[in-house]
Design a protein around this motif. Structure first.
Motif, PDB file in Angstrom:
ATOM      1  N   VAL A 155       0.818  -1.221   0.000  1.00  0.00           N
ATOM      2  CA  VAL A 155       0.000   0.000   0.000  1.00  0.00           C
ATOM      3  C   VAL A 155       0.849   1.267   0.000  1.00  0.00           C
ATOM      4  CG1 VAL A 155      -1.672   1.338   1.343  1.00  0.00           C
ATOM      5  CG2 VAL A 155      -1.962  -1.131   1.101  1.00  0.00           C
ATOM      6  N   VAL A 156       1.928   1.277   0.770  1.00  0.00           N
ATOM      7  CA  VAL A 156       2.712   2.497   0.978  1.00  0.00           C
ATOM      8  C   VAL A 156       3.748   2.737  -0.116  1.00  0.00           C
ATOM      9  CG1 VAL A 156       4.417   3.584   2.506  1.00  0.00           C
ATOM     10  CG2 VAL A 156       2.351   2.587   3.462  1.00  0.00           C
ATOM     11  N   VAL A 157       4.381   1.680  -0.621  1.00  0.00           N
ATOM     12  CA  VAL A 157       5.441   1.860  -1.626  1.00  0.00           C
ATOM     13  C   VAL A 157       4.944   2.600  -2.871  1.00  0.00           C
ATOM     14  CG1 VAL A 157       6.919   0.624  -3.274  1.00  0.00           C
ATOM     15  CG2 VAL A 157       6.962   0.006  -0.858  1.00  0.00           C
ATOM     16  N   PRO A 158       3.761   2.268  -3.438  1.00  0.00           N
ATOM     17  CA  PRO A 158       3.271   3.060  -4.575  1.00  0.00           C
ATOM     18  C   PRO A 158       3.088   4.537  -4.235  1.00  0.00           C
ATOM     19  CG  PRO A 158       2.078   1.000  -4.442  1.00  0.00           C
ATOM     20  CD  PRO A 158       2.890   1.104  -3.190  1.00  0.00           C
ATOM     21  N   LEU A 159       2.625   4.823  -3.018  1.00  0.00           N
ATOM     22  CA  LEU A 159       2.485   6.220  -2.597  1.00  0.00           C
ATOM     23  C   LEU A 159       3.846   6.893  -2.492  1.00  0.00           C
ATOM     24  CD1 LEU A 159      -0.221   5.838   0.216  1.00  0.00           C
ATOM     25  CD2 LEU A 159      -0.556   6.613  -2.137  1.00  0.00           C
ATOM     26  N   LEU A 160       4.820   6.159  -1.975  1.00  0.00           N
ATOM     27  CA  LEU A 160       6.175   6.705  -1.864  1.00  0.00           C
ATOM     28  C   LEU A 160       6.767   6.948  -3.249  1.00  0.00           C
ATOM     29  CD1 LEU A 160       8.493   7.487   0.028  1.00  0.00           C
ATOM     30  CD2 LEU A 160       9.237   5.094  -0.023  1.00  0.00           C
ATOM     31  N   LEU A 189       2.446   8.538   5.918  1.00  0.00           N
ATOM     32  CA  LEU A 189       2.715   7.233   5.324  1.00  0.00           C
ATOM     33  C   LEU A 189       2.859   6.151   6.390  1.00  0.00           C
ATOM     34  CD1 LEU A 189       5.241   8.176   2.483  1.00  0.00           C
ATOM     35  CD2 LEU A 189       2.841   7.512   2.227  1.00  0.00           C
ATOM     36  N   MET A 190       3.475   6.485   7.511  1.00  0.00           N
ATOM     37  CA  MET A 190       3.624   5.517   8.596  1.00  0.00           C
ATOM     38  C   MET A 190       2.251   5.129   9.174  1.00  0.00           C
ATOM     39  SD  MET A 190       6.682   4.530   8.979  1.00  0.00           S
ATOM     40  CE  MET A 190       6.410   3.679  10.540  1.00  0.00           C
ATOM     41  N   ILE A 191       1.363   6.110   9.298  1.00  0.00           N
ATOM     42  CA  ILE A 191       0.011   5.827   9.800  1.00  0.00           C
ATOM     43  C   ILE A 191      -0.721   4.912   8.827  1.00  0.00           C
ATOM     44  CG2 ILE A 191      -2.238   6.852  10.287  1.00  0.00           C
ATOM     45  CD1 ILE A 191      -0.765   9.298  11.366  1.00  0.00           C
ATOM     46  N   ILE A 192      -0.588   5.188   7.530  1.00  0.00           N
ATOM     47  CA  ILE A 192      -1.227   4.345   6.511  1.00  0.00           C
ATOM     48  C   ILE A 192      -0.660   2.926   6.566  1.00  0.00           C
ATOM     49  CG2 ILE A 192      -1.503   3.979   4.026  1.00  0.00           C
ATOM     50  CD1 ILE A 192      -1.422   7.055   3.740  1.00  0.00           C
ATOM     51  N   PHE A 193       0.662   2.810   6.739  1.00  0.00           N
ATOM     52  CA  PHE A 193       1.315   1.504   6.828  1.00  0.00           C
ATOM     53  C   PHE A 193       0.750   0.695   8.000  1.00  0.00           C
ATOM     54  CE2 PHE A 193       4.565  -1.361   8.417  1.00  0.00           C
ATOM     55  CZ  PHE A 193       5.064  -1.957   7.262  1.00  0.00           C
ATOM     56  N   LEU A 194       0.680   1.316   9.158  1.00  0.00           N
ATOM     57  CA  LEU A 194       0.188   0.625  10.349  1.00  0.00           C
ATOM     58  C   LEU A 194      -1.297   0.300  10.231  1.00  0.00           C
ATOM     59  CD1 LEU A 194       2.018   2.727  13.098  1.00  0.00           C
ATOM     60  CD2 LEU A 194       2.598   0.421  12.325  1.00  0.00           C
ATOM     61  N   TYR A 195      -2.048   1.236   9.689  1.00  0.00           N
ATOM     62  CA  TYR A 195      -3.502   1.054   9.570  1.00  0.00           C
ATOM     63  C   TYR A 195      -3.850  -0.098   8.641  1.00  0.00           C
ATOM     64  CZ  TYR A 195      -8.362   2.116   8.334  1.00  0.00           C
ATOM     65  OH  TYR A 195      -9.715   2.032   8.096  1.00  0.00           O
TER      66      TYR A 195
END
Length: 217
Positions: free
Chosen positions: A129-134, A180-186
């Protein structure tokens, strides 16, 4: 079998999973290409007035409210749990149906298997989820200027009453990193729910659709 050995096995299985790389590929390509359409707007569109602003990294990356494709962003938020579970969370059901789990239980306690499975599934789902956003953020940073947002303009989010709004205006990259960290954990939490549910109802459809419904409602 020690828990460290099981952890290495699960990490290897997760990052060799075809579904994991498929999820990254499908979202990654679009998120890298999308910022290209903003590059043409940088030159010749800013006249210096308050009502006219240039496209910057902070109002053009995917999770910015100023992005034109807000419905697409909302769709992405809706399917994030599905993406996370598809990355590796589904493997808990595969282990049960294939009989692999019986082999594991003869070598290590069930609770350690579940702990490792939840941790690895959480990490794999969060990465998908996070890598594409990054990648989208990096692409925007290459093409667009990193001009800090000005609260006086009034067009930017977050507003003054929003969480960590001060950080977003003074240190916007730190704010994005926290986001991004919040999205990762969520999103990773949904894979944990899926793994635990698979121990009760080992059915692919139920364990994969449950996170989507939980997020939606």
């Amino acid at each position: 079998m020690r828990i460290g050995a099981l952890l290495r096995i699960e990490v290897e299985r997760a990052f060799k999973s075809r579904m994991f790389w498929l999820m990254l590929l499908l979202t990654g390509i679009e998120f890298v290409i999308a910022p290209l359409r903003y590059s043409k707007d940088i030159i010749g569109t800013f006249d210096g007035s308050i009502g006219n602003t240039i496209n910057t990294v902070f109002n053009s990356w995917f999770f910015s409210l100023q992005k034109n494709a807000i419905p697409l962003r909302q769709l992405y938020i809706m399917i994030m749990p599905l993406m996370a579970v598809f990355a590796y969370g589904y493997s808990a059901v595969s282990d049960i149906k294939s009989g692999y789990i019986e082999n594991i239980y003869t070598r290590i306690d069930k609770k350690y298997y579940l702990i490792v499975k939840c941790v690895v599934s959480h990490i794999a789902g969060g990465i998908v989820v996070v890598v594409p956003l990054l990648m989208n953020l990096i692409a925007c940073s290459i093409i667009l200027p990193s001009v800090k947002m000005q609260a006086v303009v009034g067009f930017y989010e977050p507003r003054g009453f929003s969480l960590l709004s001060g950080v977003s205006y003074t240190h916007p990259y730190i704010y994005i990193f926290i986001e991004l960290m919040i999205i990762f954990l969520y999103t990773g939490l949904f894979t944990t729910f899926s793994v635990m549910l698979s121990q009760i109802v080992p059915v692919y459809f139920i364990t994969m659709i449950f996170p989507f419904l939980l997020n939606y409602f």
